[in-house]
Design an enzyme around this catalytic site. Structure first.
Site, PDB file in Angstrom:
ATOM      1  N   LYS A   1       0.839  -1.192   0.000  1.00 17.98           N
ATOM      2  CA  LYS A   1       0.000   0.000   0.000  1.00 17.98           C
ATOM      3  C   LYS A   1       0.878   1.248   0.000  1.00 17.98           C
ATOM      4  CE  LYS A   1      -3.962   1.984   2.509  1.00 17.98           C
ATOM      5  NZ  LYS A   1      -4.862   1.791   3.682  1.00 17.98           N
TER       6      LYS A   1
ATOM      7  N   SER B   1      -9.551   1.873   2.674  1.00 22.99           N
ATOM      8  CA  SER B   1      -8.668   2.597   1.777  1.00 22.99           C
ATOM      9  C   SER B   1      -7.623   1.714   1.103  1.00 22.99           C
ATOM     10  CB  SER B   1      -7.957   3.726   2.531  1.00 22.99           C
ATOM     11  OG  SER B   1      -7.126   3.218   3.557  1.00 22.99           O
TER      12      SER B   1
ATOM     13  N   SER C   1     -10.291  -0.322   6.692  1.00 19.84           N
ATOM     14  CA  SER C   1      -9.527  -0.113   5.469  1.00 19.84           C
ATOM     15  C   SER C   1      -8.841  -1.360   4.922  1.00 19.84           C
ATOM     16  CB  SER C   1      -8.483   0.991   5.675  1.00 19.84           C
ATOM     17  OG  SER C   1      -9.121   2.233   5.826  1.00 19.84           O
TER      18      SER C   1
END
Length: 530
Positions: free
Chosen positions: A114, A195, A219
């Site tokens: 990420k 996210s 997330s």
């Protein structure tokens, strides 16, 4: 052979464009004589050990697939950038393997990271923000050090909701100014959630066998569920947060994501560890092999609470959760012993699988505690912690949150999303002591709510559909939670079941999830529906 489908878009139309992209990938696979995109880490290791595959070949293969489906074809936009050092790193890992030096089960295995996790290489660490593009991070995050030591190959950085969803509540999940709007590979018009959207979508699309996401509240779990993969948010403190662009350490944690529970456990083995710069990691269990708890008998004789949705939900404007929890068609689900409830068919079938593997199901209800100060605490914490993080970076267009807001005003994105949440964060005035005074009663109330259910019903774990209370409550408490696929709806969108544990119960929770997974085998690969 590469077919550049984008040249045919006007002539063939969108549906044919998607088919063309998939055909291009299939043709590449046919030419290579192998298909590696959906192999597990264990399967890849077997081929690497048997000299049927090299890490260099695997990296090349995945890079080509990303080009065909992420940069071309349906343009999933799950990957922000590929690591230009990945092939060189793969060659080194191949050389080590040839000399008998295999560092771990992740040796030579590509992984997506990420974009809010520091990597000290040629790639950016930007949280999806154009304001953070400049000189790369000077030091790897602790979890990246762990992965490099294990011999894993950082394949690239995954797209994400910009600032982990904290730019503006009007910006859709999975969108960033740097990467654009990420798509769900199962149904391109469906949401990716966020996210860690690119980490989940990239796994589902076969861009890498494993990935790392981060979660503050939902997330990891929400995008994993939305994209039909396995995502695990560990107990808070099990995995170091050092080198991760923060919202707040009161909840932030990296976590493993994969297509199987076993691969999640393998990855967690390498992510977990004591980090002197992140004190809570000293309280976590040490030296645990999380694959050792994975047995098909794990649910035998266990008492599993079933969280029933009584209509309580966090506010729809809460920024880290999907604005609307997807409402599935429901019908009467008879679980025996008088347990008849309106549930989605997928969740009903999942519960019967849990029950059929020797578990006793116990209905439970979670009553939402007071959350009136929760968002203020989160924003105030982010103001202090983000500024502290920015102080560790140099060579960026910004050095303060004020600079960030000015940058966004002077460099508007094409989609014209605002930055109201960043402005609200910057307006916070609470100091650390004041934040803690508000936070402690919030967290304690959520811990007590969950602990009460475990104690009063003598539970080993709880399960839930992706609802508006079980997942966020678990995140605030800091407890572990894992999502496992349960199939797809008629629309093609994935469904899932959540397993929820108590503090430091990570190993046992992985075991329950594994037992369910092996009995159901509901993982479905995407077909890129429009």
């Amino acid at each position: 052979m590469t077919i550049r489908c984008t040249l045919w878009m006007a002539k063939l139309g969108f549906l044919s464009l998607i088919a063309c992209a998939v055909h291009a990938q299939a043709k590449t696979t046919e030419d290579a004589g192998q298909a590696y995109e959906y192999l597990s880490v264990t399967e890849l290791n077997q081929r690497l050990t048997d000299n049927q595959l090299t890490s260099v070949e695997l990296v090349n293969y995945l890079n080509n697939r990303i080009q065909a489906l992420d940069k071309e074809g349906p343009h999933l936009k799950a990957v922000l950038e590929l690591n230009p050092q990945a092939l060189a790193d793969a060659a080194l890992r191949d050389g080590e393997r040839a000399s008998g030096n295999v560092r771990s089960p992740l040796h030579g295995i590509p992984i997506l990271i990420k974009d809010n996790i520091n990597t000290a290489d040629q790639m950016q660490t930007s949280a999806g923000s154009l304001a953070m593009v400049g000189v790369p991070a000077a030091q790897d995050a602790f979890v990246i050090e762990q992965l490099r030591d294990a011999g894993a190959i950082i394949l690239g950085k995954a797209n994400m909701s910009e600032w982990a969803g904290m730019r503006d509540s009007g910006a859709p999940r999975g969108w960033s100014g740097r990467g654009g709007q990420g798509l769900n590979p199962h149904v391109l018009s469906a949401g990716t959630c966020g996210s860690s959207s690119g980490s989940a979508a990239g796994l589902a699309a076969g861009f890498a066998p494993i990935s790392v996401g981060t979660e503050t509240n939902g997330s990891i779990i929400c995008p994993s569920a939305a994209n039909g993969v396995v995502g695990f948010k560990p107990s808070l403190g099990l995995v170091s947060r050092s080198g991760v662009i923060p919202i707040t350490r009161r909840q932030d944690t990296p976590g493993p994501m994969a297509r199987t529970v076993y691969d999640v456990a393998l990855l967690l083995n390498q992510l977990a560890g004591t980090d002197p710069t992140d004190p809570p990691t000293a309280d976590a269990p040490q030296g645990t092999d999380y694959t050792s708890a994975l047995t098909t008998e794990a649910l035998q004789g266990k008492r599993i609470g079933v969280v029933l949705d009584e209509g309580q939900r966090f506010s729809g404007t809460f920024p880290l959760l999907p604005p609307v929890i997807r409402t599935l068609d429901r019908s009467q689900c008879d679980l025996g012993n008088g347990m008849v409830h309106d549930l989605s068919p997928q969740f009903c079938a999942a519960l019967k699988t849990v029950q059929g593997n020797g578990a006793t199901l116990v209905p439970v209800t979670l009553s939402l505690p007071d959350i009136s100060n929760y968002f203020q605490v989160m924003m105030a914490g982010m103001k202090l912690e983000l500024q502290a993080y920015l102080n560790t970076r140099s060579g960026l267009p910004i050095a303060t949150i004020d600079h960030l807001i000015d940058f966004n005003e002077q460099n508007p994105v094409q989609e014209n999303y605002g930055q109201r949440m960043l402005e609200q964060i910057n307006a916070q005035t609470l100091n650390e002591e004041e934040i803690n005074a508000l936070w402690q009663p919030i967290q304690v109330s959520f811990k007590n709510m969950i602990d009460t259910q475990f104690r009063d019903h003598t539970l080993d774990a709880m399960v839930a559909d992706l609802d508006g209370i079980a997942q966020p409550s678990t995140a605030i408490a800091g407890y572990p939670i894992i999502t496992v696929p349960t199939g797809v709806e008629q629309s093609g969108e994935p469904t899932s079941i959540l397993f929820i544990g108590s503090m430091w119960g990570d190993a046992g929770l992985l075991g329950f999830a594994y037992a369910y997974e092996q009995a159901s085998l509901e993982l479905v690969h995407p077909i890129f529906r429009p």
